[in-house]
Design a protein around this motif. Structure first.
Motif, PDB file in Angstrom:
ATOM      1  N   SER A  34       0.851  -1.197   0.000  1.00 12.78           N
ATOM      2  CA  SER A  34       0.000   0.000   0.000  1.00 12.78           C
ATOM      3  C   SER A  34       0.879   1.237   0.000  1.00 12.78           C
ATOM      4  CB  SER A  34      -0.945  -0.003   1.200  1.00 12.78           C
ATOM      5  OG  SER A  34      -0.232  -0.045   2.416  1.00 12.78           O
ATOM      6  N   TRP A  35       0.447   2.212  -0.780  1.00 11.56           N
ATOM      7  CA  TRP A  35       1.230   3.420  -1.029  1.00 11.56           C
ATOM      8  C   TRP A  35       0.381   4.673  -0.861  1.00 11.56           C
ATOM      9  CZ3 TRP A  35       6.343   3.323  -3.084  1.00 11.56           C
ATOM     10  CH2 TRP A  35       6.820   2.042  -3.424  1.00 11.56           C
ATOM     11  N   ASN A  36       1.004   5.748  -0.399  1.00 11.28           N
ATOM     12  CA  ASN A  36       0.407   7.067  -0.535  1.00 11.28           C
ATOM     13  C   ASN A  36       0.503   7.526  -1.989  1.00 11.28           C
ATOM     14  OD1 ASN A  36      -0.573   9.747   0.187  1.00 11.28           O
ATOM     15  ND2 ASN A  36       1.545  10.409  -0.088  1.00 11.28           N
ATOM     16  N   ALA A  37       1.549   7.100  -2.693  1.00 12.46           N
ATOM     17  CA  ALA A  37       1.768   7.526  -4.081  1.00 12.46           C
ATOM     18  C   ALA A  37       0.657   7.013  -4.992  1.00 12.46           C
ATOM     19  CB  ALA A  37       3.115   7.012  -4.581  1.00 12.46           C
ATOM     20  N   PRO A  38       0.225   7.835  -5.957  1.00 14.78           N
ATOM     21  CA  PRO A  38      -0.766   7.357  -6.926  1.00 14.78           C
ATOM     22  C   PRO A  38      -0.131   6.429  -7.938  1.00 14.78           C
ATOM     23  CG  PRO A  38      -0.044   9.563  -7.519  1.00 14.78           C
ATOM     24  CD  PRO A  38       0.620   9.234  -6.205  1.00 14.78           C
ATOM     25  N   ALA A  39      -0.939   5.632  -8.589  1.00 15.05           N
ATOM     26  CA  ALA A  39      -0.426   4.689  -9.589  1.00 15.05           C
ATOM     27  C   ALA A  39       0.299   5.411 -10.720  1.00 15.05           C
ATOM     28  CB  ALA A  39      -1.579   3.854 -10.141  1.00 15.05           C
ATOM     29  N   ALA A  40      -0.179   6.609 -11.070  1.00 15.38           N
ATOM     30  CA  ALA A  40       0.428   7.351 -12.180  1.00 15.38           C
ATOM     31  C   ALA A  40       1.872   7.738 -11.904  1.00 15.38           C
ATOM     32  CB  ALA A  40      -0.402   8.601 -12.479  1.00 15.38           C
ATOM     33  N   ALA A  41       2.260   7.824 -10.637  1.00 11.39           N
ATOM     34  CA  ALA A  41       3.643   8.177 -10.300  1.00 11.39           C
ATOM     35  C   ALA A  41       4.630   7.121 -10.783  1.00 11.39           C
ATOM     36  CB  ALA A  41       3.786   8.359  -8.787  1.00 11.39           C
ATOM     37  N   PHE A  42       4.133   5.909 -11.072  1.00 11.57           N
ATOM     38  CA  PHE A  42       4.981   4.811 -11.539  1.00 11.57           C
ATOM     39  C   PHE A  42       4.949   4.643 -13.057  1.00 11.57           C
ATOM     40  CE2 PHE A  42       3.777   3.952  -7.211  1.00 11.57           C
ATOM     41  CZ  PHE A  42       4.923   3.450  -6.629  1.00 11.57           C
ATOM     42  N   THR A  43       4.007   5.298 -13.712  1.00 10.44           N
ATOM     43  CA  THR A  43       3.800   5.026 -15.138  1.00 10.44           C
ATOM     44  C   THR A  43       3.996   6.232 -16.053  1.00 10.44           C
ATOM     45  OG1 THR A  43       1.407   5.430 -14.921  1.00 10.44           O
ATOM     46  CG2 THR A  43       2.189   3.147 -14.621  1.00 10.44           C
ATOM     47  N   LEU A  44       3.778   7.433 -15.563  1.00 14.76           N
ATOM     48  CA  LEU A  44       3.834   8.607 -16.438  1.00 14.76           C
ATOM     49  C   LEU A  44       5.260   9.111 -16.628  1.00 14.76           C
ATOM     50  CD1 LEU A  44       0.755  10.718 -15.272  1.00 14.76           C
ATOM     51  CD2 LEU A  44       0.941   9.210 -17.263  1.00 14.76           C
ATOM     52  N   PRO A  45       5.643   9.463 -17.843  1.00  7.94           N
ATOM     53  CA  PRO A  45       6.971  10.053 -18.079  1.00  7.94           C
ATOM     54  C   PRO A  45       7.159  11.315 -17.249  1.00  7.94           C
ATOM     55  CG  PRO A  45       5.921   9.454 -20.155  1.00  7.94           C
ATOM     56  CD  PRO A  45       4.873   9.304 -19.083  1.00  7.94           C
ATOM     57  N   GLY A  46       8.342  11.447 -16.658  1.00  5.80           N
ATOM     58  CA  GLY A  46       8.656  12.634 -15.880  1.00  5.80           C
ATOM     59  C   GLY A  46       8.187  12.588 -14.443  1.00  5.80           C
ATOM     60  N   GLU A  47       7.419  11.550 -14.068  1.00 10.24           N
ATOM     61  CA  GLU A  47       6.962  11.453 -12.695  1.00 10.24           C
ATOM     62  C   GLU A  47       8.002  10.737 -11.827  1.00 10.24           C
ATOM     63  OE1 GLU A  47       4.163  12.764 -11.024  1.00 10.24           O
ATOM     64  OE2 GLU A  47       4.267  13.961 -12.855  1.00 10.24           O
ATOM     65  N   PHE A  48       7.741  10.703 -10.531  1.00 15.97           N
ATOM     66  CA  PHE A  48       8.768  10.405  -9.531  1.00 15.97           C
ATOM     67  C   PHE A  48       9.495   9.070  -9.743  1.00 15.97           C
ATOM     68  CE2 PHE A  48      10.201   8.854  -5.383  1.00 15.97           C
ATOM     69  CZ  PHE A  48      10.976   9.930  -4.964  1.00 15.97           C
ATOM     70  N   PHE A  49       8.774   8.021 -10.086  1.00 22.74           N
ATOM     71  CA  PHE A  49       9.386   6.694 -10.160  1.00 22.74           C
ATOM     72  C   PHE A  49       9.964   6.362 -11.538  1.00 22.74           C
ATOM     73  CE2 PHE A  49       6.685   6.397  -6.413  1.00 22.74           C
ATOM     74  CZ  PHE A  49       7.571   5.859  -5.495  1.00 22.74           C
ATOM     75  N   GLU A  50       9.966   7.341 -12.425  1.00 21.27           N
ATOM     76  CA  GLU A  50      10.667   7.227 -13.706  1.00 21.27           C
ATOM     77  C   GLU A  50      10.213   6.001 -14.507  1.00 21.27           C
ATOM     78  OE1 GLU A  50      14.875   7.455 -12.928  1.00 21.27           O
ATOM     79  OE2 GLU A  50      14.609   9.153 -11.561  1.00 21.27           O
ATOM     80  N   GLU A  51       8.903   5.794 -14.515  1.00 18.46           N
ATOM     81  CA  GLU A  51       8.287   4.703 -15.277  1.00 18.46           C
ATOM     82  C   GLU A  51       8.819   3.320 -14.874  1.00 18.46           C
ATOM     83  OE1 GLU A  51       7.425   5.834 -19.597  1.00 18.46           O
ATOM     84  OE2 GLU A  51       9.009   7.268 -19.050  1.00 18.46           O
ATOM     85  N   THR A  52       9.126   3.173 -13.586  1.00 18.08           N
ATOM     86  CA  THR A  52       9.579   1.895 -13.037  1.00 18.08           C
ATOM     87  C   THR A  52       8.490   1.351 -12.124  1.00 18.08           C
ATOM     88  OG1 THR A  52      11.876   2.634 -13.086  1.00 18.08           O
ATOM     89  CG2 THR A  52      11.377   0.714 -11.730  1.00 18.08           C
ATOM     90  N   SER A  53       8.119   0.103 -12.311  1.00 20.30           N
ATOM     91  CA  SER A  53       7.020  -0.480 -11.545  1.00 20.30           C
ATOM     92  C   SER A  53       7.426  -0.729 -10.096  1.00 20.30           C
ATOM     93  CB  SER A  53       6.581  -1.805 -12.174  1.00 20.30           C
ATOM     94  OG  SER A  53       7.582  -2.796 -11.984  1.00 20.30           O
ATOM     95  N   VAL A  54       6.438  -0.964  -9.259  1.00 29.70           N
ATOM     96  CA  VAL A  54       6.687  -1.318  -7.857  1.00 29.70           C
ATOM     97  C   VAL A  54       7.588  -2.540  -7.771  1.00 29.70           C
ATOM     98  CG1 VAL A  54       5.617  -2.181  -5.728  1.00 29.70           C
ATOM     99  CG2 VAL A  54       4.530  -0.323  -7.014  1.00 29.70           C
ATOM    100  N   ASP A  55       7.280  -3.572  -8.562  1.00 30.79           N
ATOM    101  CA  ASP A  55       8.002  -4.839  -8.463  1.00 30.79           C
ATOM    102  C   ASP A  55       9.425  -4.750  -9.003  1.00 30.79           C
ATOM    103  OD1 ASP A  55       5.879  -6.620  -7.361  1.00 30.79           O
ATOM    104  OD2 ASP A  55       4.837  -6.003  -9.177  1.00 30.79           O
ATOM    105  N   ASP A  56       9.634  -3.932 -10.025  1.00 31.67           N
ATOM    106  CA  ASP A  56      10.973  -3.788 -10.590  1.00 31.67           C
ATOM    107  C   ASP A  56      11.790  -2.703  -9.897  1.00 31.67           C
ATOM    108  OD1 ASP A  56      10.515  -5.781 -12.458  1.00 31.67           O
ATOM    109  OD2 ASP A  56       9.788  -4.378 -13.985  1.00 31.67           O
ATOM    110  N   GLY A  57      11.126  -1.930  -9.045  1.00 31.85           N
ATOM    111  CA  GLY A  57      11.797  -0.837  -8.363  1.00 31.85           C
ATOM    112  C   GLY A  57      11.926  -1.078  -6.875  1.00 31.85           C
ATOM    113  N   ALA A  58      11.048  -0.457  -6.092  1.00 31.07           N
ATOM    114  CA  ALA A  58      11.173  -0.494  -4.631  1.00 31.07           C
ATOM    115  C   ALA A  58      11.128  -1.904  -4.064  1.00 31.07           C
ATOM    116  CB  ALA A  58      10.067   0.362  -3.999  1.00 31.07           C
ATOM    117  N   MET A  59      10.383  -2.812  -4.686  1.00 25.63           N
ATOM    118  CA  MET A  59      10.237  -4.170  -4.160  1.00 25.63           C
ATOM    119  C   MET A  59      11.132  -5.194  -4.852  1.00 25.63           C
ATOM    120  SD  MET A  59       8.155  -4.159  -1.579  1.00 25.63           S
ATOM    121  CE  MET A  59       8.970  -2.613  -1.120  1.00 25.63           C
TER     122      MET A  59
END
Length: 203
Positions: free
Chosen positions: A126-151
């Protein structure tokens, strides 16, 4: 009958009371209890537990389901300690035997010494971050998924033990977006995910 071990990895800290993951854990228990095809064991890491008994639950289970919030892009400290302690206690007791290498050729086979082969696991976060933060260009997670990134490390940890990953489920925007209507949508979508994932033909 499939054996399911459900872990609530939430804890109380600062403004977080762990209520959302407790709710998700209860949804999971409710889902499996409504079916006669599954046997369930649970752990709430906020409660006292015995390390050897926790090791036995991992060894007993066909599937482990982890429920955790993500704090500062990692597992909460108490959940991380639970895993550190339980997995260490599981050395040569069913969780792992070694790192898989031999002294004669130490450059290969790292991560193959697990003892939980044949088991599978599923992760919810569970995240405070919205789903778009992982998918949109220029957003915080740089288009990296939860599973390939933080987890990523979490998944490698489970692979080290020999377990196989099932598709997980990630809840987004659970602080600003935790309206009664959205909670109902979360439950509906998560229940659909459980129905799809825990089809006996896939297990």
């Amino acid at each position: 009958m499939k054996k399911i071990f459900i872990i609530n990895g939430s804890q109380n800290f600062a403004h977080s009371g762990g209520k959302f993951n407790e709710t998700v854990t209860n949804w999971t228990i409710e889902y499996f209890k409504n079916s006669k095809q599954f046997e369930i064991k649970t752990t709430d890491i906020k409660q006292d537990f015995d390390l050897d008994e926790e090791v036995e639950k991992f060894v007993w289970a066909d599937v482990i389901i982890y429920h955790t919030p993500v704090w500062w892009f990692q597992l909460p400290n108490q959940f991380k300690k639970y895993i550190d302690d339980v997995f260490t206690a599981g050395h040569n007791k069913g969780i792992y035997k070694s790192d898989g290498r031999t002294r004669t050729n130490p450059d290969i086979n790292y991560g193959t010494g697990g003892q939980l082969h044949g088991r599978k696991y599923m992760l919810t976060t569970s995240w405070n971050a919205p789903a778009a933060a992982f998918t949109l260009p220029g957003e915080f997670f740089e288009e990296t998924s939860v599973d390939d990134g933080a987890m990523f490390g979490f998944h490698k940890m489970n692979k080290f033990t020999g377990m196989e990953k099932l598709d997980g489920f990630h809840f987004h925007d659970v602080e600003k977006g935790a309206t009664a209507e959205n909670i109902d949508i979360f439950k509906e979508n998560y229940t659909k995910h459980l129905k799809k994932t825990f089809n006996f033909s896939q297990l």
